[in-house]
Design a protein around this motif. Sequence first.
Motif, PDB file in Angstrom:
ATOM      1  N   ASN A  91       8.357  30.920  36.036  1.00 36.72           N
ATOM      2  CA  ASN A  91       9.539  31.187  35.219  1.00 36.72           C
ATOM      3  C   ASN A  91      10.162  32.545  35.598  1.00 36.72           C
ATOM      4  OD1 ASN A  91      11.356  31.769  33.187  1.00 36.72           O
ATOM      5  ND2 ASN A  91      10.091  30.893  31.566  1.00 36.72           N
ATOM      6  N   SER A 171      16.655  27.698  33.611  1.00 40.63           N
ATOM      7  CA  SER A 171      16.331  26.260  33.680  1.00 40.63           C
ATOM      8  C   SER A 171      14.843  25.965  33.594  1.00 40.63           C
ATOM      9  CB  SER A 171      16.909  25.644  34.956  1.00 40.63           C
ATOM     10  OG  SER A 171      16.300  26.242  36.080  1.00 40.63           O
ATOM     11  N   SER A 172      13.993  26.907  34.037  1.00 44.64           N
ATOM     12  CA  SER A 172      12.553  26.623  33.992  1.00 44.64           C
ATOM     13  C   SER A 172      11.893  27.164  32.719  1.00 44.64           C
ATOM     14  CB  SER A 172      11.857  27.180  35.241  1.00 44.64           C
ATOM     15  OG  SER A 172      12.132  28.556  35.348  1.00 44.64           O
ATOM     16  N   SER A 177      16.101  26.883  28.054  1.00 38.95           N
ATOM     17  CA  SER A 177      16.859  25.832  28.761  1.00 38.95           C
ATOM     18  C   SER A 177      17.424  24.808  27.770  1.00 38.95           C
ATOM     19  CB  SER A 177      15.970  25.120  29.781  1.00 38.95           C
ATOM     20  OG  SER A 177      14.841  24.553  29.126  1.00 38.95           O
TER      21      SER A 177
END
Length: 322
Positions: A91, A171-172, A177
């Motif tokens: 991350n 996004s991770s 997210s």
Amino acid sequence: MGYCQDDQLVSTICDLYEKISKLETLKPCQDVDTLFKQLVSTCIPPNPNIDVTKMSESIQEMRSNLIKLCGEAEGHLEHHFTSILNSFEDNPLHHLNLFPYYDNYLKLSKLEFDLLEQNLKGSVPKTVAFIGSGPLPLTSIVLASYHLKDSIFHNFDIDSTANSVAARLVSSDPDLSQRMFFHTVDVMDVTESLKGFDVVFLAALVGMDKQEKIKVIEHLEKHMSPGALLMLRSAHGPRAFLYPIVEPCDLQGFQVLSIYHPTDEVINSVVISRKLGEDGVEHEDHMDHQDSGLACNCSKIHAIMNKKKSIIEEFAIEEQLS
């Protein structure tokens, strides 16, 4: 050179401007880093005698150009660090402290959250807009991670590249997210959807000169919901050579609730205001507040200044411990 008055501080800033404007690139490199560090350290010490609005036209012009150069350099710096962060396989948000000004964002976001909390009367904003979020949307990330853990964040930026790298950054992250969205659009084309936000943040570098800034504020006033809060970044004293100034009189249709000028390494001042009702009066039922906002007066502002210093310092210690 025609720009400079006798004042030593201003002539130092003029000299740095001359050097910065001759640089071949504003992308991170030794020359750029050195000159901007010198510029920031020159502008940070509070100085009540410096009022950029009263300076000569040539200095005003230099300041306007310098703010644009600072904005460009800041964009390059954020892109540079976002690409470093996005290269981590885990991350990327676990590595935010690699960004050299991350601590400043922690302090600024804590300060802004405290000001929000004081004026939300116990309500929690469901939806937050950040206009001018850029490639490294640290305010949104810090607020969503530490302070507004259930709020949905919509980030608006005119630059599609900035949005795509910023979206990749979150996004991770299993939580952010799901709560953070990115829109590539000019804020002047955003109308109806502005009504859906409880809080709107306007980045310091959206509207780099006075006229542009006022145009954006007027647009927000036209489309935000009555009772919603507008959080603006401004600048005070010599720091106004780095960022545009927003004054209470620029906020027609808003009630200014608090203005806070930091005296530490957080550069931006914060102005919080509430959108008035259609008839120019306060709207009491937005997000269930029952209390009218506090008038913007000097004693209120000074009280916040004194109180906030300790809050900021406590927060910095908490961060080091965690």
